[in-house]
Write a protein that holds these residues in place. Structure first.
Motif, PDB file in Angstrom:
ATOM      1  N   MET A   1       0.839  -1.203   0.000  1.00 47.64           N
ATOM      2  CA  MET A   1       0.000   0.000   0.000  1.00 47.64           C
ATOM      3  C   MET A   1       0.877   1.257   0.000  1.00 47.64           C
ATOM      4  SD  MET A   1      -2.543   1.298   3.032  1.00 47.64           S
ATOM      5  CE  MET A   1      -3.023   3.020   3.090  1.00 47.64           C
ATOM      6  N   LYS A   2       0.548   2.199  -0.883  1.00 46.10           N
ATOM      7  CA  LYS A   2       1.297   3.454  -0.941  1.00 46.10           C
ATOM      8  C   LYS A   2       0.854   4.384   0.186  1.00 46.10           C
ATOM      9  CE  LYS A   2       1.450   3.338  -5.986  1.00 46.10           C
ATOM     10  NZ  LYS A   2       0.948   3.986  -7.210  1.00 46.10           N
ATOM     11  N   VAL A   3       1.813   4.896   0.949  1.00 49.49           N
ATOM     12  CA  VAL A   3       1.471   5.918   1.941  1.00 49.49           C
ATOM     13  C   VAL A   3       1.844   7.308   1.420  1.00 49.49           C
ATOM     14  CG1 VAL A   3       1.541   4.466   3.982  1.00 49.49           C
ATOM     15  CG2 VAL A   3       3.642   5.526   3.183  1.00 49.49           C
ATOM     16  N   VAL A   4       2.762   7.360   0.451  1.00 46.13           N
ATOM     17  CA  VAL A   4       3.129   8.626  -0.199  1.00 46.13           C
ATOM     18  C   VAL A   4       3.081   8.408  -1.708  1.00 46.13           C
ATOM     19  CG1 VAL A   4       4.934  10.359  -0.558  1.00 46.13           C
ATOM     20  CG2 VAL A   4       4.635   9.331   1.711  1.00 46.13           C
ATOM     21  N   SER A  18      11.227  37.630  -9.593  1.00 47.86           N
ATOM     22  CA  SER A  18      11.751  36.383 -10.151  1.00 47.86           C
ATOM     23  C   SER A  18      10.996  35.171  -9.609  1.00 47.86           C
ATOM     24  CB  SER A  18      13.249  36.252  -9.842  1.00 47.86           C
ATOM     25  OG  SER A  18      13.453  36.214  -8.450  1.00 47.86           O
ATOM     26  N   GLN A  19      11.130  34.060 -10.322  1.00 44.74           N
ATOM     27  CA  GLN A  19      10.505  32.793  -9.945  1.00 44.74           C
ATOM     28  C   GLN A  19      11.597  31.788  -9.581  1.00 44.74           C
ATOM     29  OE1 GLN A  19       6.765  31.947 -10.590  1.00 44.74           O
ATOM     30  NE2 GLN A  19       6.904  34.110 -10.145  1.00 44.74           N
ATOM     31  N   VAL A  20      11.407  31.119  -8.439  1.00 45.79           N
ATOM     32  CA  VAL A  20      12.334  30.069  -8.028  1.00 45.79           C
ATOM     33  C   VAL A  20      11.644  28.729  -8.240  1.00 45.79           C
ATOM     34  CG1 VAL A  20      13.631  29.068  -6.116  1.00 45.79           C
ATOM     35  CG2 VAL A  20      13.444  31.560  -6.328  1.00 45.79           C
ATOM     36  N   HIS A  21      12.249  27.888  -9.082  1.00 42.18           N
ATOM     37  CA  HIS A  21      11.676  26.585  -9.410  1.00 42.18           C
ATOM     38  C   HIS A  21      12.279  25.543  -8.461  1.00 42.18           C
ATOM     39  CE1 HIS A  21       9.850  28.346 -12.964  1.00 42.18           C
ATOM     40  NE2 HIS A  21      11.028  28.914 -13.216  1.00 42.18           N
ATOM     41  N   ALA A  22      11.600  25.304  -7.347  1.00 41.87           N
ATOM     42  CA  ALA A  22      12.139  24.399  -6.325  1.00 41.87           C
ATOM     43  C   ALA A  22      11.990  22.937  -6.730  1.00 41.87           C
ATOM     44  CB  ALA A  22      11.447  24.642  -4.987  1.00 41.87           C
ATOM     45  N   LEU A  23      10.844  22.589  -7.315  1.00 47.26           N
ATOM     46  CA  LEU A  23      10.610  21.229  -7.806  1.00 47.26           C
ATOM     47  C   LEU A  23      10.139  21.314  -9.250  1.00 47.26           C
ATOM     48  CD1 LEU A  23       8.759  19.656  -4.726  1.00 47.26           C
ATOM     49  CD2 LEU A  23      11.179  19.400  -5.338  1.00 47.26           C
ATOM     50  N   ARG A  24      10.691  20.430 -10.083  1.00 53.12           N
ATOM     51  CA  ARG A  24      10.449  20.515 -11.522  1.00 53.12           C
ATOM     52  C   ARG A  24       9.840  19.224 -12.066  1.00 53.12           C
ATOM     53  NH1 ARG A  24      14.119  24.605 -13.796  1.00 53.12           N
ATOM     54  NH2 ARG A  24      15.348  25.539 -12.121  1.00 53.12           N
ATOM     55  N   GLY A  25       8.674  18.866 -11.565  1.00 48.48           N
ATOM     56  CA  GLY A  25       7.963  17.709 -12.107  1.00 48.48           C
ATOM     57  C   GLY A  25       8.443  16.377 -11.562  1.00 48.48           C
ATOM     58  N   ILE A  26       8.550  16.272 -10.236  1.00 51.89           N
ATOM     59  CA  ILE A  26       9.060  15.036  -9.626  1.00 51.89           C
ATOM     60  C   ILE A  26       7.924  14.028  -9.383  1.00 51.89           C
ATOM     61  CG2 ILE A  26      10.994  16.247  -8.539  1.00 51.89           C
ATOM     62  CD1 ILE A  26       9.511  15.833  -5.828  1.00 51.89           C
ATOM     63  N   SER A  27       8.278  12.748  -9.474  1.00 51.56           N
ATOM     64  CA  SER A  27       7.314  11.668  -9.219  1.00 51.56           C
ATOM     65  C   SER A  27       8.014  10.530  -8.483  1.00 51.56           C
ATOM     66  CB  SER A  27       6.739  11.113 -10.529  1.00 51.56           C
ATOM     67  OG  SER A  27       6.028  12.102 -11.245  1.00 51.56           O
ATOM     68  N   PHE A  28       7.382  10.025  -7.441  1.00 51.92           N
ATOM     69  CA  PHE A  28       7.841   8.808  -6.761  1.00 51.92           C
ATOM     70  C   PHE A  28       6.750   8.335  -5.803  1.00 51.92           C
ATOM     71  CE2 PHE A  28       9.317  12.329  -4.120  1.00 51.92           C
ATOM     72  CZ  PHE A  28       8.932  11.957  -2.839  1.00 51.92           C
ATOM     73  N   ASP A  29       6.843   7.069  -5.393  1.00 51.98           N
ATOM     74  CA  ASP A  29       5.937   6.485  -4.407  1.00 51.98           C
ATOM     75  C   ASP A  29       6.750   5.947  -3.246  1.00 51.98           C
ATOM     76  OD1 ASP A  29       3.707   6.864  -6.066  1.00 51.98           O
ATOM     77  OD2 ASP A  29       4.027   4.925  -7.051  1.00 51.98           O
ATOM     78  N   ILE A  30       6.144   5.927  -2.078  1.00 54.30           N
ATOM     79  CA  ILE A  30       6.728   5.260  -0.922  1.00 54.30           C
ATOM     80  C   ILE A  30       5.669   4.323  -0.355  1.00 54.30           C
ATOM     81  CG2 ILE A  30       7.696   5.527   1.403  1.00 54.30           C
ATOM     82  CD1 ILE A  30       8.798   8.247   0.495  1.00 54.30           C
ATOM     83  N   GLU A  31       6.052   3.051  -0.211  1.00 55.52           N
ATOM     84  CA  GLU A  31       5.120   2.038   0.275  1.00 55.52           C
ATOM     85  C   GLU A  31       5.103   1.999   1.802  1.00 55.52           C
ATOM     86  OE1 GLU A  31       3.248  -0.140  -1.638  1.00 55.52           O
ATOM     87  OE2 GLU A  31       3.918   0.844  -3.476  1.00 55.52           O
ATOM     88  N   SER A  32       4.003   1.536   2.338  1.00 55.72           N
ATOM     89  CA  SER A  32       3.880   1.362   3.783  1.00 55.72           C
ATOM     90  C   SER A  32       4.983   0.441   4.294  1.00 55.72           C
ATOM     91  CB  SER A  32       2.514   0.771   4.118  1.00 55.72           C
ATOM     92  OG  SER A  32       2.400   0.528   5.500  1.00 55.72           O
TER      93      SER A  32
END
Length: 224
Positions: A1-4, A18-32
């Motif tokens: 089961m994914k918790v994240v 100005s614009q600060v791009h801290a995250l640029r399209g990140i993807s991941f899962d963390i399981e229980s």
């Protein structure tokens, strides 16, 4: 089961013109039940990523689900409730309240949950015993070593029995030997309680000591 569940998350901050791009399209899962680190240098976006997982911030675009709930759909009260009941936080500088003794610090999250005082005391005592601090319950934070303070912080995070333990540079203020002891405590919590442990770090040694390391650089995932 994914918790994240993090899908195509972008986070942009406005800094004046100005614009600060801290995250640029990140993807991941963390399981229980996973024992994971999120590793990257200063400015890589790992702290922003941590704020998303901790329900402290929302993405500019993309989706973040914690324990099956999408945080962008929730109001501040709902986010606070999710944080309080699902996530335990451990910080580099402990964030203990100096005017409270050890057991009062550990009882505090239960007070926010409106748990009866007698139950709060019982649970705090049991949790402090599990981190080896039964004899320090009446001490104030300034009377403790750095390692003891971090164990109090871990006890405070665990007293509500969270599904996720989120630790931000938890060994950063400790010497190497004490840091190893703290990491062993996280491993024990993960192994014995099945708690999902997520450690945010810049230290490759800490990253290498977890079962999986999500590497982030310039707001992008390098390796998950």
């Amino acid at each position: 089961m994914k918790v994240v569940n993090v899908e195509n998350v972008v986070k942009t901050y406005s800094m004046g013109d100005s614009q600060v791009h801290a995250l640029r399209g990140i993807s991941f899962d963390i399981e229980s039940g996973e024992f994971v680190s999120i590793m990257g240098p200063s400015g890589s976006g790992k702290s922003t990523c941590m704020n998303m997982i901790g329900c402290l911030d929302r993405p500019t675009s993309g989706k973040v689900e914690i324990n099956g709930r999408e945080i962008s759909d929730m109001n501040e009260k709902e986010l606070a409730a999710l944080r309080n009941r699902t996530i335990g936080f451990v910080f580099q500088q402990y964030h203990l309240i100096s005017s409270m003794n050890v057991i009062e610090n550990v009882m505090l999250p239960l007070k926010y949950q409106k748990v009866d005082r007698a139950v709060r005391i019982e649970k705090a005592k049991a949790t402090l015993e599990s981190v080896g601090l039964s004899e320090r319950m009446g001490h104030r934070p300034h009377e403790l070593s750095g390692g003891q303070k971090q164990r109090v912080a871990i006890a405070r995070a665990m007293v509500t029995e969270p599904k996720i333990l989120l630790a931000d540079e938890p060994t950063g203020a400790l010497d190497s030997e004490t840091g190893q002891q703290v990491m062993e405590m996280f491993r024990e919590i993960n192994r014995e309680r099945g708690t999902t442990v997520i450690i945010v770090t810049h230290d490759p040694r800490i990253g290498a000591s977890t079962r999986r390391c999500i590497r982030i650089f310039d707001g992008k995932i390098q390796d998950a």
